[in-house]
Design an enzyme around this catalytic site. Sequence first.
Site, PDB file in Angstrom:
ATOM      1  N   HIS A  11      -6.620  -1.684  15.178  1.00 50.09           N
ATOM      2  CA  HIS A  11      -7.578  -0.562  15.169  1.00 50.09           C
ATOM      3  C   HIS A  11      -8.424  -0.551  16.456  1.00 50.09           C
ATOM      4  O   HIS A  11      -8.266   0.327  17.270  1.00 50.09           O
ATOM      5  CB  HIS A  11      -8.475  -0.532  13.917  1.00 50.09           C
ATOM      6  CG  HIS A  11      -7.715  -0.564  12.636  1.00 50.09           C
ATOM      7  ND1 HIS A  11      -6.756   0.370  12.339  1.00 50.09           N
ATOM      8  CD2 HIS A  11      -7.742  -1.444  11.583  1.00 50.09           C
ATOM      9  CE1 HIS A  11      -6.231   0.079  11.149  1.00 50.09           C
ATOM     10  NE2 HIS A  11      -6.797  -1.014  10.683  1.00 50.09           N
ATOM     11  N   ASP A  50       0.447   0.927   8.817  1.00 46.15           N
ATOM     12  CA  ASP A  50      -0.682   0.385   8.065  1.00 46.15           C
ATOM     13  C   ASP A  50      -0.620   0.675   6.565  1.00 46.15           C
ATOM     14  O   ASP A  50       0.074  -0.011   5.827  1.00 46.15           O
ATOM     15  CB  ASP A  50      -1.983   0.911   8.705  1.00 46.15           C
ATOM     16  CG  ASP A  50      -3.238   0.218   8.204  1.00 46.15           C
ATOM     17  OD1 ASP A  50      -3.143  -0.549   7.244  1.00 46.15           O
ATOM     18  OD2 ASP A  50      -4.327   0.443   8.773  1.00 46.15           O
ATOM     19  N   HIS A  52      -7.665 -12.077   8.816  1.00 47.54           N
ATOM     20  CA  HIS A  52      -7.809 -10.730   8.263  1.00 47.54           C
ATOM     21  C   HIS A  52      -8.798  -9.911   9.075  1.00 47.54           C
ATOM     22  O   HIS A  52      -8.511  -8.783   9.471  1.00 47.54           O
ATOM     23  CB  HIS A  52      -8.227 -10.742   6.787  1.00 47.54           C
ATOM     24  CG  HIS A  52      -8.345  -9.354   6.241  1.00 47.54           C
ATOM     25  ND1 HIS A  52      -9.492  -8.603   6.370  1.00 47.54           N
ATOM     26  CD2 HIS A  52      -7.445  -8.555   5.635  1.00 47.54           C
ATOM     27  CE1 HIS A  52      -9.285  -7.400   5.849  1.00 47.54           C
ATOM     28  NE2 HIS A  52      -8.049  -7.349   5.395  1.00 47.54           N
ATOM     29  N   GLN A  95       0.815  -1.218   0.000  1.00 49.96           N
ATOM     30  CA  GLN A  95       0.000   0.000   0.000  1.00 49.96           C
ATOM     31  C   GLN A  95       0.854   1.276   0.000  1.00 49.96           C
ATOM     32  O   GLN A  95       0.345   2.359  -0.264  1.00 49.96           O
ATOM     33  CB  GLN A  95      -0.983  -0.022   1.170  1.00 49.96           C
ATOM     34  CG  GLN A  95      -2.026  -1.122   0.985  1.00 49.96           C
ATOM     35  CD  GLN A  95      -3.035  -1.224   2.110  1.00 49.96           C
ATOM     36  OE1 GLN A  95      -3.245  -0.283   2.862  1.00 49.96           O
ATOM     37  NE2 GLN A  95      -3.679  -2.384   2.230  1.00 49.96           N
TER      38      GLN A  95
HETATM   39  C1  NGQ Z   1      -6.518  -4.008   4.470  1.00 53.60           C
HETATM   40  N1  NGQ Z   1      -6.966  -1.887   5.476  1.00 53.60           N
HETATM   41  O1  NGQ Z   1      -6.640  -5.196   4.706  1.00 53.60           O
HETATM   42  O2  NGQ Z   1      -5.569  -3.559   3.850  1.00 53.60           O
HETATM   43  C2  NGQ Z   1      -7.578  -3.083   4.997  1.00 53.60           C
HETATM   44  C3  NGQ Z   1      -8.596  -2.809   3.922  1.00 53.60           C
HETATM   45  C4  NGQ Z   1     -10.432  -4.443   4.436  1.00 53.60           C
HETATM   46  C5  NGQ Z   1      -7.445  -1.274   6.558  1.00 53.60           C
HETATM   47  N2  NGQ Z   1      -8.428  -1.825   7.160  1.00 53.60           N
HETATM   48  C6  NGQ Z   1      -9.372  -3.976   3.469  1.00 53.60           C
HETATM   49  N3  NGQ Z   1      -6.919  -0.153   6.987  1.00 53.60           N
HETATM   50  O3  NGQ Z   1     -10.412  -4.112   5.610  1.00 53.60           O
HETATM   51  O4  NGQ Z   1     -11.292  -5.184   3.991  1.00 53.60           O
HETATM   52 ZN    ZN Z   2      -4.583  -3.292   8.033  1.00 55.25          ZN
END
Ligand code: NGQ
Ligand code: ZN
Length: 454
Positions: free
Chosen positions: A265, A316, A200, A61
């Site tokens: 978070h 992040d 995740h 990212q």
């Molecule tokens: C991520 N990022 O997994 O990169 C997530 C976005 C999601 C953050 N949450 C994707 N900051 O949460 O589904």
């Molecule tokens: Zn993340």
Amino acid sequence: MTLLHANRALLPGGWANDVRIAIDGHGLIATVDTDVPASGDLQPMDCVLPGIANIHSHAFQRALAGRTECGSENDSFWTWRKLLYRFVDRINPEQMHQIATQLYIEMLKAGYTTVAEFHYLHHQAGGQAYADPAAMSHALIEAAGDAGIQLTLLPALYMQGGFGGAPAEAAQRRFVSTVDGYLDLLSRLSSDTTPGIAFHSLRAVAPEAIDEVMSWRSDNAGNCPVHIHAAEQSGEVGQCLAWSGMRPVEWLLNRGIDASWCIVHATHLTADEIGALASSGAVAGLCPTTEANLGDGIFPLAEYLRAGGHIAIGSDSHVSVSPIEELRWLEYTQRLEHRQRNIAAGPDQPHTGQRLVEAVLAGGARATEGTDERGSGGHIAAGYRADLVEIDTRHPTLVQCADEDLLDCLVFSGNHNPVRHVMSGGRWVIRDGHHELENRAESHYRKTLAALLN
Ligand code: NGQ
Ligand code: ZN
């Protein structure tokens, strides 16, 4: 043996002067002695801090930072995620390697000496595994090795598109594995690195899968860290309530979490969740600049610290790669919300900057290395890894700083980077602000972005 002399150093008990630090051939701190005069056989250092852990990174990212800021009135986390997914479709392991190398060098220059890489981009576009199913993981391991940063790789299990087994969207197929595929990945990686575990989010994994992976962990991976995104967006809290009758952090607490968990978070918490999360010993993995960038909300820091909660910081999405900026945002959002000052100051440590730094050093070590502290970073003490950051206190923003004011000035004044030298695992990786691979890494990064972004 490497022998250093620091004019001052932040030790577990606070600041000390004339500190001699001896580092053994394994990159561990052998001895720390205070009030030792400087002498010719000791390398002279100014002010030395333990390196800070960056507990939440999605390396790829970095390439998108600043490139999602042109929008419309209904832009949100979820529209940002669509842009992210478009980008995710293109990236290959070599590009992952180049982006991560550049990023990890940037982290070291900023004073992060450990990174926990929350890694879910496992497969080819379309979802097929690579010939080496761990190809993307290896790209990250190599990048960390090239940069010389300590890596806690957190391969993340991702199974579905939303709560209750919703099918994955096309763009999510690169993330998706079965539990067996995921455990196979962990086993493949165990010879190269000590991976932690990540789910995740409750959106993306089934409850039975959490149980299965946790039981594999107790047989194979001891007390390794376990990370999960939870309660970042209020929309996610609503979906979780609809699915289970519980809020995400409530669900996790109910299932049982302990000090080896890092809840990333944890933005939206009730008073009960704050108390229970704090007493569980888990670490709240806060990512203040990304949380601000994505419009997540404000973590209840004052209440959580008062309840004895543990915190750590991560960059992040890498809209900023600076522990100073993370800590400053963490405190400033609180001040704006409460219309008060020095929110993170505590009864035992009234200096806000020092309280924040000490909190994230301890929480960062726990979130990246688990609860067995031997050989981990985060403290300048015998037996800990020699992850050290030397700060140049000759800069105008830091002149005439008494010990107790130094971290307040560091966090709350100026925008220059005060990091001069960085040692990671006993090895100098940043000298006078520079990394030996920085030019090469940057030129690879330029080429990678040129290929990816047009
Ligand atoms: C991520 N990022 O997994 O990169 C997530 C976005 C999601 C953050 N949450 C994707 N900051 O949460 O589904
Ligand atoms: Zn993340």
